[in-house]
Scaffold this active site. Structure first.
Site, mmCIF file in Angstrom:
data_model
loop_
_atom_site.group_PDB
_atom_site.id
_atom_site.type_symbol
_atom_site.label_atom_id
_atom_site.label_comp_id
_atom_site.label_asym_id
_atom_site.label_seq_id
_atom_site.Cartn_x
_atom_site.Cartn_y
_atom_site.Cartn_z
ATOM 1 N N ILE A 335 -5.416 23.258 10.945
ATOM 2 C CA ILE A 335 -4.654 22.044 11.275
ATOM 3 C C ILE A 335 -5.375 21.145 12.264
ATOM 4 O O ILE A 335 -4.920 20.042 12.550
ATOM 5 C CB ILE A 335 -3.269 22.394 11.844
ATOM 6 C CG1 ILE A 335 -3.404 23.284 13.091
ATOM 7 C CG2 ILE A 335 -2.386 23.041 10.787
ATOM 8 C CD1 ILE A 335 -2.076 23.556 13.794
ATOM 9 N N SER A 337 -9.454 20.459 14.546
ATOM 10 C CA SER A 337 -10.796 20.885 14.927
ATOM 11 C C SER A 337 -11.286 19.986 16.050
ATOM 12 O O SER A 337 -11.073 18.771 16.026
ATOM 13 C CB SER A 337 -11.752 20.810 13.730
ATOM 14 O OG SER A 337 -13.032 21.283 14.074
ATOM 15 N N GLY A 338 -11.897 20.582 17.069
ATOM 16 C CA GLY A 338 -12.383 19.810 18.198
ATOM 17 C C GLY A 338 -13.699 20.331 18.703
ATOM 18 O O GLY A 338 -14.365 21.150 18.055
ATOM 19 N N ASP A 456 -8.995 18.104 31.959
ATOM 20 C CA ASP A 456 -9.102 17.382 30.678
ATOM 21 C C ASP A 456 -7.706 16.961 30.214
ATOM 22 O O ASP A 456 -7.319 17.178 29.070
ATOM 23 C CB ASP A 456 -9.778 18.269 29.624
ATOM 24 C CG ASP A 456 -10.270 17.450 28.425
ATOM 25 O OD1 ASP A 456 -10.406 16.216 28.558
ATOM 26 O OD2 ASP A 456 -10.505 18.040 27.358
#
Length: 622
Positions: A335, A337-338, A456
Site C-alpha cells: 500500500i 513505499s518510501g 521528521d
C-alpha cells in the site's frame, strides 16, 4: 528575580531544603517546575494563593505533609503533578474550582480517604493517576461524567465497592488500571463498549462472576484479570496461551485448551461433535500450512535461512503469530513505499488488520542491529491515543519489519493531496487533527523520560484511523534526547527531516532539539489550513509557505507588527483557507487560533517558538 517571571524551571538540579515561601508575589507566575530534586518539608500555604498558576510539576522530591487546600482549587490550573513524594491528606472538595484541569498526577504518595464527588466537575480531565496511595471507599458514582478521560490509573490503593457500570461515555479512554484494590462484584459488560480502550488491568481484586463476552469487542494490547474470584469458561478471545498469566489465580475459571486451568465440562454428544470438527480442521490446517510453507518460506524466516537467525520482539499482547504477518508481505498487499521501506496491508484470519513496514536492506550503514533494536524497544513502550501503536518487530539478516495497528484513512498527506483523490476534510475535522497531532508530539517531548524528538514530522507521518483521529507515526529518524550538564542538544549524523519541514537553524548548526519538531508542526498547521505544499510553486520564486502566509496575515493587519496578526480579518482568512471548504462549517475563531499558533511555531529563532505543551494549551484555549 524578575517579578514578571512567568515560569520557574529548576528541574534536575539536586536542590535541597524547603520550598521558598514567597513565590506568589510574582503575579504572572504560570509554570512551576521543580521536579527531580531533593526538596523536603511541606508545601507552603501561600502556594494556594498563586492564582496565576496553570502548570505545577514538583514530582520526585521528598515533600511531605498536606497539600494546601487553595492549591487544589486554583481556577486556571491545567496540570498538577505531585508524583513520588511523601505527601498525605486527601484531595479536597475545592478541586471543583479547577475546571480546566487536564492532568492530575499524584501517584506514589500517602494520600488517603475517599475521592471527593467534586472531582466529577473536572470536565476537561484527560489523565488521572492516583496509583500507589492509600485511597479507600467507593468511587464516586458521578465519575462517569468525565467524558474527556484518556487514561485512568488507580492501582495500588484500597478502593472498594463496584466498578462503575455507567461508563459508556468514556469514549476517549485508552488505559484503565484498577489493579491491586478491593473492588468486588462483576466486571461491567459496559467495558466492551469503550471504542479505543487498549489497556485493561483489573488484577488482584475481589471480582466475581464470568469474564464478559463483550470484552471480545475490544482491541486490547494489555489484559489482566488474574488473582480475583472469577468463574466460568474463559471467552474464546482470551483462551490462548498468550493470556494464561493474565487469567491465573481464579480458581473457578475453566478452559478447553489452557493448562493448568481446569477443563470445562462437556456433554458426551458435544465431545463427539467437537472431535469430528477438530479432526476436519486439523486436516485442513495441515494442508494449508504445507501450501503456505512452500510459497512463503522466505518470509517465514524473515529473510534468513534459519529461524534461529532472526529475532521477534513483541510489545503488546496480540492474537496472532508473526508468521501470519510475514507471509503476507507480498506485492498484492503493498500500500505504500518510501525512502526507508515498503508498507503492506495485512488481513489476518482473526479479522484484524495490521500494517507491516519492511525496511530496505541496510548493509554498510553505521547503525547496528542492536542499536536498531534498542531504539525500537523505546518506541514500543509508548502508549498514547495520538501515537500509532507498535505491535512487534522482526529483525533478520535481510529485513527489519515493524508491525503497527492499521489506520483506515491512511495518512494526512494522502488526504490533503488532491491528485491522490483523498477524502475531503471539513474544518471541524482539520481542527481536531491539529489538536490531536499536537497532543501526540507533546507527549513525546514532555511525558517521555528522556524526551523523544521525532525529527521528521509531516503530513505523511500523521495517520488517520476510522474516525479521523490522528496518530503520529514513522519514527525512523526519531532520537531519544539525552541531556546532560554540558550538552542540551545533539549533533545528528544524517539529515533530520524532509525538505520543506526542516527548521532553518539546522542548516548551520546540524543540531536538533524539540524546537525543531515545533517548527515542523507549524508547517503542518499551515498545510491543514491551505492545502498547499511547503514550497508550492504558486508562492513565487524564493518564497515558501511561511513567508506567503505571513505576508498575507501582516497585510490584512494593516502592515503592522506581528503582534497585530491576531486581528486578521475574515476575508484574508478565506484567502488562506482551502477553497474547497464550505464556509458555513468554518469556525473563524479556531482558524485565527491555528494561524497564530502556526506563525509562533515557525518563528525564525528557536528560542521564540513555544513548547508543544504550550501549543496544546493555545489550541484548546477558549
Amino acid at each position: 528575580m524578575n517579578s514578571a517571571l512567568e515560569e520557574i524551571d529548576v528541574s534536575h538540579n539536586n536542590l535541597e531544603g524547603p520550598l521558598p515561601q514567597n513565590l506568589c508575589y510574582r503575579k504572572k507566575l504560570q509554570d512551576l517546575i521543580i521536579f527531580r530534586n531533593k526538596i523536603s518539608g511541606t508545601i507552603p500555604d501561600s502556594y494556594g494563593e498563586c492564582s496565576s498558576l496553570t502548570y505545577v510539576r514538583i514530582q520526585e522530591n521528598e515533600l511531605s505533609g498536606v497539600v494546601p487546600d487553595g492549591l487544589w482549587g486554583i481556577s486556571g490550573l491545567e496540570h498538577i503533578e505531585f508524583t513520588n513524594n511523601k505527601l498525605e491528606g486527601s484531595i479536597t472538595p475545592s478541586i471543583s474550582s479547577a475546571k480546566g484541569l487536564q492532568q492530575l498526577l499524584i501517584s506514589g504518595n500517602n494520600f488517603s480517604g475517599k475521592l471527593p464527588a467534586e472531582i466529577c466537575d473536572l470536565q476537561a480531565l484527560g489523565k488521572f493517576d492516583s496509583s500507589r496511595n492509600q485511597f479507600s471507599g467507593d468511587l464516586p458514582s458521578c465519575i462517569n461524567q468525565l467524558k474527556k478521560l484518556q487514561e485512568l490509573h488507580m492501582q495500588g490503593n484500597k478502593f472498594t465497592g463496584e466498578i462503575p457500570k455507567s461508563i459508556a461515555g468514556w469514549r476517549e479512554l485508552t488505559q484503565l488500571d484498577l489493579s491491586d484494590n478491593e473492588f468486588s462484584s462483576n466486571i461491567p459488560v459496559e467495558l466492551g463498549s469503550l471504542p479505543v480502550l487498549t489497556f485493561l488491568n483489573l488484577s488482584n481484586n475481589l471480582l466475581s462472576g464470568e469474564i464478559p463476552l463483550e470484552l471480545n469487542k475490544l482491541k486490547l494490547n494489555e489484559f489482566n484479570v488474574s488473582n480475583n474470584r472469577l468463574q466460568g469458561e474463559v471467552p474464546a478471545c482470551f483462551d490462548k496461551e498468550f493470556f494464561l498469566s493474565s487469567l491465573m489465580g481464579n480458581a473457578d475459571l475453566c478452559s478447553f485448551v489452557l493448562k493448568p486451568l481446569p477443563p470445562c465440562s462437556r456433554s458426551k454428544h458435544t465431545n463427539y461433535v467437537l472431535v469430528a470438527v477438530l479432526s476436519t480442521l486439523a486436516f485442513i490446517l495441515v494442508i494449508s500450512l504445507t501450501w503456505l510453507l512452500i510459497i512463503t518460506k522466505n518470509f517465514i524466516t524473515c529473510g534468513s535461512k534459519s529461524k534461529r537467525s532472526w529475532k521477534i520482539i513483541a510489545y503488546k499482547r496480540v492474537g496472532f503469530k508473526e508468521e501470519d504477518v510475514l507471509a503476507s508481505l507480498r506485492d498484492e498487499n503493498l500500500i505504500g513505499s518510501g525512502a526507508s521501506g515498503q508498507v503492506y496491508r495485512v488481513g489476518l484470519k482473526s479479522g484484524q488488520t495490521v500494517a507491516a513496514k519492511r525496511f530496505w536492506e541496510t548493509k554498510g550503514l553505521a547503525e547496528s542491529e542492536e542499536a536498531f533494536k534498542s531504539e525500537v524497544e523505546t518506541l514500543g513502550r509508548i502508549r498514547h491515543v495520538n501515537i500509532v501503536s507498535l505491535l512487534f518487530s522482526c529483525i533478520g539478516e535481510k529485513y527489519k519489519v515493524l508491525v503497527y495497528d492499521y489506520m483506515e484513512n491512511g495518512s494526512l498527506g494522502d488526504v490533503l493531496d488532491e491528485e491522490k483523490g483523498g477524502v475531503f476534510l471539513d474544518w471541524p475535522k482539520r481542527f481536531a487533527i491539529a489538536v490531536g497531532a499536537a497532543q501526540g508530539l507533546a507527549y513525546l517531548h514532555h511525558d517521555c523520560a528522556p524526551p523523544i524528538v521525532h525529527r521528521d514530522f509531516k503530513p505523511n507521518n500523521i495517520l488517520l484511523d476510522e474516525e479521523f483521529r490522528p496518530k503520529v507515526a514513522d519514527f525512523g529518524l526519531a532520537k531519544v534526547l539525552k541531556h546532560d550538564e554540558n550538552e542540551s542538544d545533539q549533533v545528528m549524523s544524517r539529515v533530520a527531516g524532509s525538505f520543506g519541514y526542516i527548521a532553518p537553524e539546522y542548516a548551520y548548526t546540524m543540531k536538533v532539539t524539540e524546537k525543531s519538531d515545533v517548527y515542523s508542526f507549524g508547517i503542518v498547521l499551515l498545510e491543514l489550513m491551505t492545502r498547499k505544499k511547503p514550497n508550492d510553486s504558486s508562492f513565487g520564486e524564493s518564497k515558501n509557505i511561511v513567508k506567503w502566509v505571513r505576508e498575507i496575515a501582516l497585510s490584512s493587519a494593516g502592515g503592522g507588527s506581528e503582534d497585530a496578526i491576531g486581528s486578521t480579518n475574515m476575508a484574508s482568512l478565506d484567502q488562506l483557507l482551502d477553497s474547497r471548504m464550505d464556509t458555513s462549517t468554518i469556525d473563524y475563531h479556531e482558524v485565527g487560533k491555528v494561524l497564530n499558533v502556526a506563525l509562533l511555531c515557525t518563528a525564525e529563532l528557536p528560542i521564540t517558538r513555544p513548547t508543544m505543551r504550550r501549543v496544546v494549551e493555545l489550541l484548546k484555549d477558549h
